[in-house]
Each structure stands twice: as structure tokens, then as C-alpha cells.
Design an enzyme around this catalytic site. Structure first.
Site, PDB file in Angstrom:
ATOM      1  N   ARG A 206      -3.664 -36.058  86.282  1.00  9.84           N
ATOM      2  CA  ARG A 206      -4.472 -35.651  87.353  1.00  9.84           C
ATOM      3  C   ARG A 206      -5.624 -36.048  86.970  1.00  9.84           C
ATOM      4  O   ARG A 206      -6.427 -35.693  86.294  1.00  9.84           O
ATOM      5  CB  ARG A 206      -4.332 -33.902  87.637  1.00  9.84           C
ATOM      6  CG  ARG A 206      -5.242 -33.807  88.809  1.00  9.84           C
ATOM      7  CD  ARG A 206      -4.558 -33.875  89.982  1.00  9.84           C
ATOM      8  NE  ARG A 206      -5.530 -33.959  91.347  1.00  9.84           N
ATOM      9  CZ  ARG A 206      -5.482 -32.513  92.216  1.00  9.84           C
ATOM     10  NH1 ARG A 206      -4.507 -31.881  91.826  1.00  9.84           N
ATOM     11  NH2 ARG A 206      -6.321 -32.530  93.152  1.00  9.84           N
TER      12      ARG A 206
ATOM     13  N   GLU B 143      -8.961 -36.150  88.533  1.00  7.19           N
ATOM     14  CA  GLU B 143     -10.106 -35.213  88.509  1.00  7.19           C
ATOM     15  C   GLU B 143     -10.152 -34.297  87.113  1.00  7.19           C
ATOM     16  O   GLU B 143     -11.448 -33.937  86.597  1.00  7.19           O
ATOM     17  CB  GLU B 143     -10.246 -34.208  89.698  1.00  7.19           C
ATOM     18  CG  GLU B 143      -9.172 -33.335  89.670  1.00  7.19           C
ATOM     19  CD  GLU B 143      -8.925 -32.718  91.140  1.00  7.19           C
ATOM     20  OE1 GLU B 143      -8.878 -31.519  91.271  1.00  7.19           O
ATOM     21  OE2 GLU B 143      -9.229 -33.316  92.215  1.00  7.19           O
ATOM     22  N   ASP B 144      -9.206 -34.052  86.537  1.00  5.68           N
ATOM     23  CA  ASP B 144      -8.840 -33.250  85.443  1.00  5.68           C
ATOM     24  C   ASP B 144      -9.330 -33.903  84.045  1.00  5.68           C
ATOM     25  O   ASP B 144     -10.090 -33.360  83.261  1.00  5.68           O
ATOM     26  CB  ASP B 144      -7.603 -32.577  85.280  1.00  5.68           C
ATOM     27  CG  ASP B 144      -7.083 -31.597  86.120  1.00  5.68           C
ATOM     28  OD1 ASP B 144      -8.208 -31.220  86.882  1.00  5.68           O
ATOM     29  OD2 ASP B 144      -6.177 -31.239  86.153  1.00  5.68           O
TER      30      ASP B 144
ATOM     31  N   GLY C 176      -4.425 -53.084  98.852  1.00 11.05           N
ATOM     32  CA  GLY C 176      -3.416 -53.335 100.048  1.00 11.05           C
ATOM     33  C   GLY C 176      -2.059 -53.226 100.004  1.00 11.05           C
ATOM     34  O   GLY C 176      -1.383 -53.200 100.751  1.00 11.05           O
TER      35      GLY C 176
ATOM     36  N   GLU D 152       5.256 -38.515  90.661  1.00  9.87           N
ATOM     37  CA  GLU D 152       5.327 -39.314  89.609  1.00  9.87           C
ATOM     38  C   GLU D 152       6.149 -38.541  88.748  1.00  9.87           C
ATOM     39  O   GLU D 152       6.952 -39.025  87.767  1.00  9.87           O
ATOM     40  CB  GLU D 152       3.879 -39.350  89.027  1.00  9.87           C
ATOM     41  CG  GLU D 152       3.207 -40.639  89.543  1.00  9.87           C
ATOM     42  CD  GLU D 152       1.798 -40.688  88.998  1.00  9.87           C
ATOM     43  OE1 GLU D 152       1.710 -40.216  87.667  1.00  9.87           O
ATOM     44  OE2 GLU D 152       0.718 -41.347  89.473  1.00  9.87           O
TER      45      GLU D 152
END
Length: 168
Positions: free
Chosen positions: A29, A31-32, A62, A96
Site C-alpha cells: 500500500r 501511502e503506508d 495511457g 493484486e
């Protein structure tokens, strides 16, 4: 064993279906742990010549991110999954995780969990913050999706890995 980087043109080991493109796929993750633990782990792997897929460096602009991530997972010899308190609140991370567990089951991919500031038994029994995350997902996701995420979470909790405490 380090594989040839894609830009060298040298072949890596082959398998019946797909030649590995990466040594390691790192799931976390962002942000962790992106600028702390994950950055240090990637640097250490790089110093050892281990070619690691990181979404911040390898995703093409893209392209559909989910398709490219799934492809990177199955084209990796090893998946390292850094499980944190907030990992389970991310639908993206859980997708995932399902792909990683399926790749392990289907083609024998090596999967190494890192329980970073989280107890493996909390993952296994989906307690505390993990229970809260799944409750939030249940309001927006199908029963089948939640079932797949829960099963993958339980499976990875039984794998041998590392337990890392957060320092500082």
C-alpha cells in the site's frame, strides 16, 4: 538468480507459458510504506542485482493499470507482499493479492509475505482493522469479490514470511 533486464535483449529462463520478466513483484500500500520500508527494500534488492517491478517506475502512461499489473505479477519469479494495517482497505491491493495467490496456486510462483506492523493471526482470522476494512468493502462490492479477497488473505497468512515491527 537475477534475470536479464528487458532492455538488454538477453533471454531469461523460459517456462511453458511465459518467460519471467522480473525477479520480484513488490505489492504494498503506497501511502503506508512507499518512501520508507518499500524504498529501502527495493534499494537492497537492486544492489543485489535483483530486478524488481515497482508500479511507480514500470507502469506505462495511457495503459490500463490493472491489466499491466496482472501481467507483471505473472511475469515475476517471486512476489513479496508487504501487508500493513491499511493494505486491506485498498481494493487495488486486494485485487493484486488475489492475482498473486492465484499465480502461486496455478504456476508455483514463490510468494513471501511481510507482516509489517500487523499480526499474521489478525490477517488469518480477519480481525481488528482487517475486519473493519472488509465491512466497508461489503457495502460496495459483490459477495463473490469479498469472498475472493477473504480467501486470498487467509491463504497468504499461512505462508512463511517475515514479521516486521514498525520502528519509530
Amino acid at each position: 538468480m537475477a534475470l536479464a533486464r528487458p532492455d538488454t535483449g538477453a533471454p531469461g529462463p523460459s517456462s511453458p507459458s511465459t518467460s519471467p520478466k522480473y525477479d520480484v513483484f513488490l505489492s504494498f500500500r503506497g501511502e503506508d510504506v512507499r518512501y520508507g520500508f518499500a524504498a529501502h527494500l527495493c534499494s537492497a534488492l537492486d544492489r543485489q542485482g535483483i530486478y524488481t517491478f515497482r508500479d511507480d517506475e514500470h507502469l506505462e502512461r495511457g495503459e490500463l493499470i490493472s491489466d499491466q499489473l496482472r501481467q507483471a505479477i505473472v511475469q515475476s519469479e517471486i512476489a513479496i507482499v508487504v501487508l500493513t494495517e491499511n493494505y486491506f482497505s485498498s481494493r487495488w491491493c486486494l485485487e493484486e493479492l488475489v492475482t498473486i495467490v492465484d499465480s502461486r496456486d496455478d504456476r508455483g510462483q514463490i510468494v513471501v509475505p511481510v507482516f509489517y506492523g500487523i499480526d499474521p493471526s489478525d490477517v488469518r482470522h480477519q480481525r481488528r482493522s482487517i475486519a473493519a476494512a472488509f465491512e466497508e468493502h461489503e457495502a460496495r462490492c459483490s459477495v463473490d469479490t469479498i469472498r475472493r479477497w477473504r480467501e486470498a488473505s487467509t491463504k497468504i497468512s499461512y505462508l512463511r514470511g517475515w514479521v516486521a515491527e514498525i520502528v519509530g
